[in-house]
Design a protein around this motif. Structure first.
Motif, short mmCIF file in Angstrom:
data_model
loop_
_atom_site.label_atom_id
_atom_site.label_comp_id
_atom_site.label_asym_id
_atom_site.label_seq_id
_atom_site.Cartn_x
_atom_site.Cartn_y
_atom_site.Cartn_z
N ARG A 1 -2.33 3.42 5.28
CA ARG A 1 -2.91 2.39 5.86
C ARG A 1 -4.37 2.15 5.50
O ARG A 1 -4.80 0.92 5.13
CB ARG A 1 -2.80 2.32 7.37
N VAL A 2 -5.14 3.05 5.55
CA VAL A 2 -6.75 3.01 5.45
C VAL A 2 -6.98 2.63 3.92
O VAL A 2 -7.84 1.90 3.56
CB VAL A 2 -7.36 4.33 5.70
N HIS B 1 -4.85 0.81 2.02
CA HIS B 1 -4.44 -0.53 2.01
C HIS B 1 -5.66 -1.41 2.55
O HIS B 1 -6.07 -2.39 1.81
CB HIS B 1 -3.16 -0.81 2.87
N TRP B 2 -6.24 -1.28 3.66
CA TRP B 2 -7.41 -1.62 4.09
C TRP B 2 -8.49 -2.04 3.07
O TRP B 2 -9.13 -2.77 2.90
CB TRP B 2 -7.89 -1.14 5.46
N LEU B 3 -8.77 -0.63 2.39
CA LEU B 3 -10.01 -0.67 1.49
C LEU B 3 -9.67 -1.66 0.04
O LEU B 3 -10.39 -1.99 -0.47
CB LEU B 3 -10.06 0.77 1.04
N ARG C 1 -7.46 -4.21 0.49
CA ARG C 1 -7.85 -5.48 0.83
C ARG C 1 -9.41 -5.94 0.61
O ARG C 1 -9.76 -7.04 0.24
CB ARG C 1 -7.17 -5.87 2.29
N ALA C 2 -10.14 -5.05 1.23
CA ALA C 2 -11.62 -5.39 1.15
C ALA C 2 -12.48 -5.20 -0.06
O ALA C 2 -13.43 -5.43 -0.17
CB ALA C 2 -12.33 -4.11 2.21
N SER D 1 -7.39 -2.89 -6.15
CA SER D 1 -6.15 -3.31 -5.68
C SER D 1 -4.82 -3.84 -6.60
O SER D 1 -4.95 -3.91 -7.70
CB SER D 1 -6.56 -4.77 -4.95
#
Ligand SMILES: [Zn+2]
Ligand SMILES: [Zn+2]
Length: 276
Positions: free
Chosen positions: A171-172, A174-176, A178-179, A184
């Protein structure tokens, strides 16, 4: 576009030998211990403060992104699995990845990261040499910290690339992604799409834009072909497809150069006044 000749994925995968595995394990152990040594030396040197630390981290990350782009381009574009030294150690994995993108998601930690850890030994060793605690200046520490950051990002580039191909990364991560702080899947997809000559940087991908804007790899390919006669990507896609892509790239380079040499058109109002 001419038809791409697909290589045999199974044959390429079978090239992963025990010697290769031993090399990867050695690379992981040696680079990890050198990185710890560099961190210990840095901790015993004068303390760097303020914005210098994030700046050193950023420089290391950009260095890793650039290195990933140059190495990836070189191994994708030139040579074959029988090229001495790098053929078995690096080119085979890149060829395999192009015919089976998901294979990387099935590799364990050693097979995914061993080669990049081995490459990261260079920045880690230079860092150890730069930071001598007894005499280190603040600029030595800055260089040492930048090289420690470069070591971490070079070593983890294949892992980051693997996450970009996973259906469900942590999850972390995935967040990085997206950021925009890690490569990506959407950004990397451009590399696996025709004409298969883009987006070689696979750490954060930030340098893909500038490298493409200045046609760095296209220019280098033209120069290398002019000097050696080698056709870029001939081993990866087959001669006909590689020649077609090289021709299109050369035409695009020429068009770009002609456009740059063209003097800018005078504004519409001055054209009108000249005619009067
Ligand atoms: Zn590639
Ligand atoms: Zn990929």
């Amino acid at each position: 576009m001419a038809k791409i000749e697909q290589r045999d994925a199974k044959e390429l995968e079978a090239g992963y030998s025990r010697v290769h595995r031993a090399y990867e394990l050695g690379g992981i152990l040696l680079t990890s211990s050198t990185l710890v040594w560099l961190c210990v030396r840095t901790a015993h040197a004068p303390t760097l403060s303020g914005w210098w630390v994030p700046l050193a981290m950023l420089l290391g990350m950009l260095f890793a992104d650039l290195t990933s782009g140059v190495a990836h381009w070189a191994f994708d574009t030139w040579g074959n699995v029988d090229t001495p030294v790098v053929g078995r150690l690096a080119i085979r994995t890149f060829r395999h990845h192009h015919v089976d993108q998901k294979a990387i998601t099935r590799h364990d930690f050693v097979e995914t990261n061993g080669h990049n850890f081995a490459l990261a030994l260079l920045p880690a060793s230079i860092g150890v040499w730069c930071v001598r605690p007894a005499t280190a200046t603040l600029s030595d520490v800055f260089v040492g910290m930048s090289l420690a950051s470069a070591t971490v990002f070079v070593a983890l580039t294949s892992q980051i690339h693997k996450w970009a191909h996973m259906e469900r990364p942590p999850r972390v991560v995935h967040w990085l992604q997206r950021a925009g702080l890690l490569l990506s899947p959407e950004h990397h997809a451009a590399h696996h799409a025709p004409p298969y000559t883009r987006s070689y940087c696979i750490t954060v991908g930030w340098l893909n834009g500038p490298l493409r804007a200045f046609r760095v790899f296209e220019g280098l390919e033209r120069l290398i072909t002019a000097c050696t006669g080698a056709i870029p990507r001939e081993d990866d896609t087959g001669k006909a497809a590689a020649e077609a892509v090289a021709r299109a790239a050369a035409e695009e380079l020429e068009a770009n150069r002609a456009a740059m040499l063209q003097p800018p058109a005078p504004p519409a109002s001055s054209q009108a006044s000249e005619r009067q």
